[in-house]
Design a protein around this motif. Structure first.
Motif, mmCIF file in Angstrom:
data_model
loop_
_atom_site.group_PDB
_atom_site.id
_atom_site.type_symbol
_atom_site.label_atom_id
_atom_site.label_comp_id
_atom_site.label_asym_id
_atom_site.label_seq_id
_atom_site.Cartn_x
_atom_site.Cartn_y
_atom_site.Cartn_z
ATOM 1 N N ALA A 116 16.435 0.483 30.445
ATOM 2 C CA ALA A 116 16.209 1.797 31.404
ATOM 3 C C ALA A 116 17.483 2.185 32.003
ATOM 4 N N ARG A 117 18.260 1.372 32.195
ATOM 5 C CA ARG A 117 19.568 1.442 32.984
ATOM 6 C C ARG A 117 20.513 2.231 32.087
ATOM 7 N N VAL A 118 20.680 1.834 31.045
ATOM 8 C CA VAL A 118 21.418 2.198 29.921
ATOM 9 C C VAL A 118 21.188 3.696 29.710
ATOM 10 N N ALA A 119 19.683 4.004 29.668
ATOM 11 C CA ALA A 119 19.198 5.526 29.406
ATOM 12 C C ALA A 119 19.694 6.283 30.613
ATOM 13 N N THR A 120 20.122 5.737 31.969
ATOM 14 C CA THR A 120 20.408 6.867 32.679
ATOM 15 C C THR A 120 21.933 7.148 32.641
ATOM 16 N N LEU A 121 22.690 6.494 31.577
ATOM 17 C CA LEU A 121 24.153 6.964 31.808
ATOM 18 C C LEU A 121 24.165 8.318 31.244
ATOM 19 N N THR A 122 25.344 8.980 31.565
ATOM 20 C CA THR A 122 25.646 10.150 31.093
ATOM 21 C C THR A 122 26.315 10.095 29.658
ATOM 22 N N PRO A 123 26.481 11.338 28.914
ATOM 23 C CA PRO A 123 27.508 11.037 27.698
ATOM 24 C C PRO A 123 28.587 10.435 27.990
ATOM 25 N N ALA A 124 29.490 11.065 28.769
ATOM 26 C CA ALA A 124 30.797 10.309 29.300
ATOM 27 C C ALA A 124 30.623 9.152 29.498
ATOM 28 N N GLN A 125 29.933 8.559 30.382
ATOM 29 C CA GLN A 125 29.894 7.293 30.767
ATOM 30 C C GLN A 125 29.461 6.282 29.541
ATOM 31 N N LEU A 126 28.758 6.836 28.733
ATOM 32 C CA LEU A 126 28.149 6.005 27.359
ATOM 33 C C LEU A 126 29.434 5.750 26.630
ATOM 34 N N ARG A 127 30.383 6.999 26.260
ATOM 35 C CA ARG A 127 31.543 7.000 25.582
ATOM 36 C C ARG A 127 32.425 5.986 26.210
ATOM 37 N N VAL A 128 32.493 5.852 27.460
ATOM 38 C CA VAL A 128 33.554 4.969 28.005
ATOM 39 C C VAL A 128 32.976 3.366 27.911
ATOM 40 N N LEU A 129 31.789 3.152 27.932
ATOM 41 C CA LEU A 129 30.938 1.800 27.686
ATOM 42 C C LEU A 129 31.339 1.682 26.219
ATOM 43 N N LEU A 130 31.118 2.411 25.212
ATOM 44 C CA LEU A 130 31.556 2.296 23.820
ATOM 45 C C LEU A 130 32.973 1.780 23.759
#
Length: 207
Positions: free
Chosen positions: A139-153
């Motif tokens: 659920a927390r991952v689902a709250t990340l913005t596209p930019a935040q997801l790209r940084v996480l990747l």
């Protein structure tokens, strides 16, 4: 009146053609947009008007495991995502739901089954189990913005902040802002813990 648009995202041209034919059987009036990589799919989501459905393969250039589902869901949280993949159904069926997909169909499924799944997704039906309440990290991952997801990747790939900044074409200071925000959203103390959490959710699982 805005026309209905459906995105077909798969890196195999012949399978994209097959999916396009399936879509035309269900919604012959729809505008169909194709993408052969995750980056192109993201751009198509941003550009498309009246986007009603995303048909997504998991294993495309630019995608790591279930990251494509997570990223496109972050870009368009109100648009249903139907995963059509050669990944192992026993594993992927529940996993794709954790990142925002409404359904999963194997690439070896009969055309009629794929058409039925497309029709169900367009009608708002959810064909995968809801994320369990205790599955808090998903659920927390689902709250990340596209930019935040790209940084996480980028973190998952072992990239340093300056390398992530170069990869994404942004300032290193901006990467740090995104990093601070995603650590807070994931409720972890550092990038190592964030990577561990993401790996646990299957973001590095290929399929």
């Amino acid at each position: 009146m805005t026309r209905t648009t459906i995105l077909v995202a798969d890196d195999h041209p012949l399978f994209r053609q097959a999916l396009t034919l399936a879509v035309m059987q269900v919604r012959p009036d729809a505008d169909i947009v194709e993408a052969g990589s995750l980056d192109r799919a993201v751009q198509a989501v941003r550009d498309a008007g009246g986007l009603a459905l995303i048909l997504l393969d998991l294993n495309m250039p630019g995608a790591i495991g279930y990251s494509g589902v997570a990223l496109l869901h972050a870009e368009a949280p109100d648009v249903p995502i139907l995963v059509i993949s050669g990944a192992d159904r026993a594993t992927a069926y529940a996993q794709v739901a954790r990142f925002g997909a409404v359904g999963f169909v194997g690439k070896d499924a009969p055309l009629e089954q794929i058409e039925d799944a497309i029709a169900a997704a367009l009608s708002g039906e959810r064909m995968v189990p809801d994320t369990a309440p205790e599955d808090d990290m998903a659920a927390r991952v689902a709250t990340l913005t596209p930019a935040q997801l790209r940084v996480l990747l980028g973190v998952l790939a072992g990239r340093l902040n300056k390398q992530i900044a170069h990869d994404l074409g942004i300032a290193e200071a901006t990467v740090k802002v995104h990093m601070t925000a995603l650590l807070r959203k994931l409720d972890v103390g550092n990038r190592t813990q964030a990577a561990v959490a993401a790996r646990a959710l299957g973001l590095e699982v290929t399929g």
